[in-house]
Design a protein around this motif. Structure first.
Motif, mmCIF file in Angstrom:
data_model
loop_
_atom_site.group_PDB
_atom_site.id
_atom_site.type_symbol
_atom_site.label_atom_id
_atom_site.label_comp_id
_atom_site.label_asym_id
_atom_site.label_seq_id
_atom_site.Cartn_x
_atom_site.Cartn_y
_atom_site.Cartn_z
ATOM 1 N N ASP A 69 0.851 -1.191 0.000
ATOM 2 C CA ASP A 69 0.000 0.000 0.000
ATOM 3 C C ASP A 69 0.890 1.245 0.000
ATOM 4 O O ASP A 69 1.610 1.494 0.972
ATOM 5 C CB ASP A 69 -0.903 -0.003 1.234
ATOM 6 N N PRO A 70 0.867 2.048 -1.056
ATOM 7 C CA PRO A 70 1.755 3.215 -1.131
ATOM 8 C C PRO A 70 1.502 4.243 -0.035
ATOM 9 O O PRO A 70 2.373 5.065 0.251
ATOM 10 C CB PRO A 70 1.479 3.794 -2.524
ATOM 11 N N GLU A 71 0.306 4.210 0.594
ATOM 12 C CA GLU A 71 0.046 5.142 1.681
ATOM 13 C C GLU A 71 1.000 4.889 2.847
ATOM 14 O O GLU A 71 1.442 5.819 3.519
ATOM 15 C CB GLU A 71 -1.409 5.023 2.146
ATOM 16 N N HIS A 72 1.321 3.627 3.108
ATOM 17 C CA HIS A 72 2.263 3.334 4.178
ATOM 18 C C HIS A 72 3.672 3.828 3.828
ATOM 19 O O HIS A 72 4.391 4.321 4.691
ATOM 20 C CB HIS A 72 2.287 1.836 4.468
ATOM 21 N N ALA A 73 4.056 3.720 2.574
ATOM 22 C CA ALA A 73 5.351 4.260 2.151
ATOM 23 C C ALA A 73 5.375 5.770 2.330
ATOM 24 O O ALA A 73 6.367 6.344 2.805
ATOM 25 C CB ALA A 73 5.631 3.885 0.700
ATOM 26 N N ARG A 74 4.281 6.421 1.961
ATOM 27 C CA ARG A 74 4.213 7.876 2.108
ATOM 28 C C ARG A 74 4.311 8.285 3.570
ATOM 29 O O ARG A 74 5.013 9.239 3.915
ATOM 30 C CB ARG A 74 2.901 8.389 1.510
ATOM 31 N N ARG A 75 3.615 7.544 4.456
ATOM 32 C CA ARG A 75 3.639 7.881 5.872
ATOM 33 C C ARG A 75 5.025 7.633 6.481
ATOM 34 O O ARG A 75 5.504 8.421 7.300
ATOM 35 C CB ARG A 75 2.611 7.055 6.641
ATOM 36 N N ALA A 76 5.678 6.552 6.083
ATOM 37 C CA ALA A 76 7.025 6.292 6.584
ATOM 38 C C ALA A 76 7.969 7.415 6.188
ATOM 39 O O ALA A 76 8.742 7.930 7.014
ATOM 40 C CB ALA A 76 7.542 4.958 6.039
ATOM 41 N N ALA A 77 7.904 7.813 4.924
ATOM 42 C CA ALA A 77 8.752 8.910 4.457
ATOM 43 C C ALA A 77 8.409 10.214 5.169
ATOM 44 O O ALA A 77 9.296 11.036 5.444
ATOM 45 C CB ALA A 77 8.607 9.074 2.948
ATOM 46 N N GLU A 78 7.143 10.404 5.483
ATOM 47 C CA GLU A 78 6.722 11.622 6.175
ATOM 48 C C GLU A 78 7.407 11.748 7.536
ATOM 49 O O GLU A 78 7.890 12.827 7.903
ATOM 50 C CB GLU A 78 5.196 11.603 6.352
ATOM 51 N N PHE A 79 7.464 10.660 8.290
ATOM 52 C CA PHE A 79 8.120 10.701 9.596
ATOM 53 C C PHE A 79 9.629 10.919 9.455
ATOM 54 O O PHE A 79 10.221 11.707 10.200
ATOM 55 C CB PHE A 79 7.833 9.405 10.369
ATOM 56 N N ILE A 80 10.246 10.224 8.507
ATOM 57 C CA ILE A 80 11.687 10.399 8.308
ATOM 58 C C ILE A 80 12.008 11.818 7.858
ATOM 59 O O ILE A 80 12.917 12.474 8.380
ATOM 60 C CB ILE A 80 12.211 9.385 7.267
ATOM 61 N N ASP A 81 11.252 12.308 6.878
ATOM 62 C CA ASP A 81 11.524 13.635 6.319
ATOM 63 C C ASP A 81 11.366 14.737 7.359
ATOM 64 O O ASP A 81 12.140 15.700 7.379
ATOM 65 C CB ASP A 81 10.590 13.909 5.138
ATOM 66 N N ALA A 82 10.357 14.606 8.205
ATOM 67 C CA ALA A 82 10.102 15.649 9.204
ATOM 68 C C ALA A 82 11.287 15.805 10.152
ATOM 69 O O ALA A 82 11.720 16.931 10.455
ATOM 70 C CB ALA A 82 8.833 15.316 9.990
ATOM 71 N N TRP A 83 11.835 14.689 10.619
ATOM 72 C CA TRP A 83 12.982 14.757 11.534
ATOM 73 C C TRP A 83 14.259 15.127 10.796
ATOM 74 O O TRP A 83 15.111 15.851 11.337
ATOM 75 C CB TRP A 83 13.124 13.436 12.279
ATOM 76 N N SER A 84 14.416 14.666 9.573
ATOM 77 C CA SER A 84 15.617 15.008 8.803
ATOM 78 C C SER A 84 15.715 16.503 8.558
ATOM 79 O O SER A 84 16.797 17.083 8.539
ATOM 80 C CB SER A 84 15.617 14.277 7.455
ATOM 81 N N GLU A 85 14.566 17.124 8.350
ATOM 82 C CA GLU A 85 14.537 18.557 8.063
ATOM 83 C C GLU A 85 14.812 19.399 9.296
ATOM 84 O O GLU A 85 15.423 20.466 9.201
ATOM 85 C CB GLU A 85 13.179 18.927 7.471
ATOM 86 N N LYS A 86 14.436 18.908 10.473
ATOM 87 C CA LYS A 86 14.462 19.769 11.653
ATOM 88 C C LYS A 86 15.526 19.432 12.683
ATOM 89 O O LYS A 86 16.059 20.323 13.337
ATOM 90 C CB LYS A 86 13.091 19.736 12.329
ATOM 91 N N LEU A 87 15.856 18.156 12.876
ATOM 92 C CA LEU A 87 16.726 17.759 13.983
ATOM 93 C C LEU A 87 18.136 18.314 13.818
ATOM 94 O O LEU A 87 18.786 18.109 12.793
ATOM 95 C CB LEU A 87 16.778 16.231 14.086
ATOM 96 N N GLU A 88 18.607 18.990 14.862
ATOM 97 C CA GLU A 88 19.959 19.551 14.876
ATOM 98 C C GLU A 88 20.839 18.959 15.965
ATOM 99 O O GLU A 88 22.062 18.891 15.806
ATOM 100 C CB GLU A 88 19.900 21.079 15.043
ATOM 101 N N SER A 89 20.253 18.531 17.075
ATOM 102 C CA SER A 89 21.076 18.002 18.157
ATOM 103 C C SER A 89 20.273 17.099 19.072
ATOM 104 O O SER A 89 19.051 17.234 19.194
ATOM 105 C CB SER A 89 21.674 19.154 18.978
#
Length: 268
Positions: A167-187
């Motif tokens: 189900d591509p929705e699960h792929a989209r949701r997984a990427a959503e969680f990864i992308d959100a932290w990749s964009e913001k996490l600094e330390s």
């Protein structure tokens, strides 16, 4: 001389016919029974390495000792086998096998698959809660650490659901969680920062490994951003471990560093 082996025979002759002795003047090697044997080098040591060998005839009653003769050997990095992808927790063979069992309705796989889809981990109500600066410190001072732990688990759960169910929705949701932290996490800081990095980093890597190598629509620029975050935030925290803590701390950091290495195809 370039070496690609860890054991090299040493030979030399003196005009006197007396035996020639060898020693290592410098470099990561020892002389054993007429062979030069390369020794283990510290982690992250640069390649190539150099070994300087000295040969000398020590002399005797009728012969004077010779002047030392030196030879420098250049040691190249050994060839490395490529990593298999997807790797880490879920290989392609395992994914294909479990997916086929689910499709055939075999137990206990079919029931556990239904339980997984109905679990809170995959609930559509959850949204990423990234923080720039996460703290896990003594005295219960946790800032964003609970959210980091939950979101790393959700990323992996969705990625696994995508790999098994398609189900591509699960792929989209997984990427959503990864992308959100990749964009913001600094330390990640605080007394327990290393433990937190150890128990969350490998989950993100497993999720990313499944997305990247099972045909998910995850843009290259976002993958690169995730890779940058791993190198910038996770590797510096985990690489020196925490020998004074309980054993599970170092085990978790080793797991995360290995996961990063496999996902990034980085043998160092």
């Amino acid at each position: 001389v370039c070496l690609f082996t860890d054991r090299v025979p040493l030979r030399a002759e003196a005009e006197s016919g007396q035996p020639v002795h060898f020693a290592v003047a410098s470099g990561p090697a020892v002389v054993e029974n007429g062979f030069l044997r390369l020794t283990r080098r510290p982690a992250r040591s640069p390649w190539p390495a150099e070994v300087r060998v000295v040969a000398i005839q020590l002399g005797g009653t009728d012969w004077q000792a010779t002047e030392p003769a030196y030879r420098t050997l250049r040691v190249e990095a050994p060839p490395q086998k490529p990593f298999a992808h997807p790797g880490l927790l879920d290989s392609r063979t395992e994914i294909d096998d479990v997916r086929a069992r689910i499709q055939r309705g075999e137990e206990p796989w079919a029931s556990r698959w239904k339980d997984m889809l109905a679990s809170d981990e995959l609930s559509p109500r959850h949204r990423p809660s990234p923080r720039a600066h996460v703290v896990r410190d003594l005295g219960g001072r946790w800032e964003g650490s609970f959210e980091l732990g939950l979101d790393s688990r959700r990323a992996y759960s969705h990625a696994l659901a995508w790999a098994l169910g398609g189900d591509p929705e699960h792929a989209r949701r997984a990427a959503e969680f990864i992308d959100a932290w990749s964009e913001k996490l600094e330390s990640i800081t605080g007394h327990d920062a290393r433990l937190l990095a150890g128990i969350t980093g490998h989950k993100f890597c497993n999720a990313a490994e499944l997305l990247r190598h099972t045909g998910a629509a995850w843009p290259e620029d976002r993958q690169k951003r995730f890779h940058d975050m791993l190198r910038r935030v996770y590797v510096p925290i985990c690489r020196d471990f925490f020998p004074s803590a309980n054993g599970n701390w170092d085990a978790s950091m080793i797991l995360t560093l290995m996961s990063i290495g496999v996902h990034l195809d980085d043998h160092d």
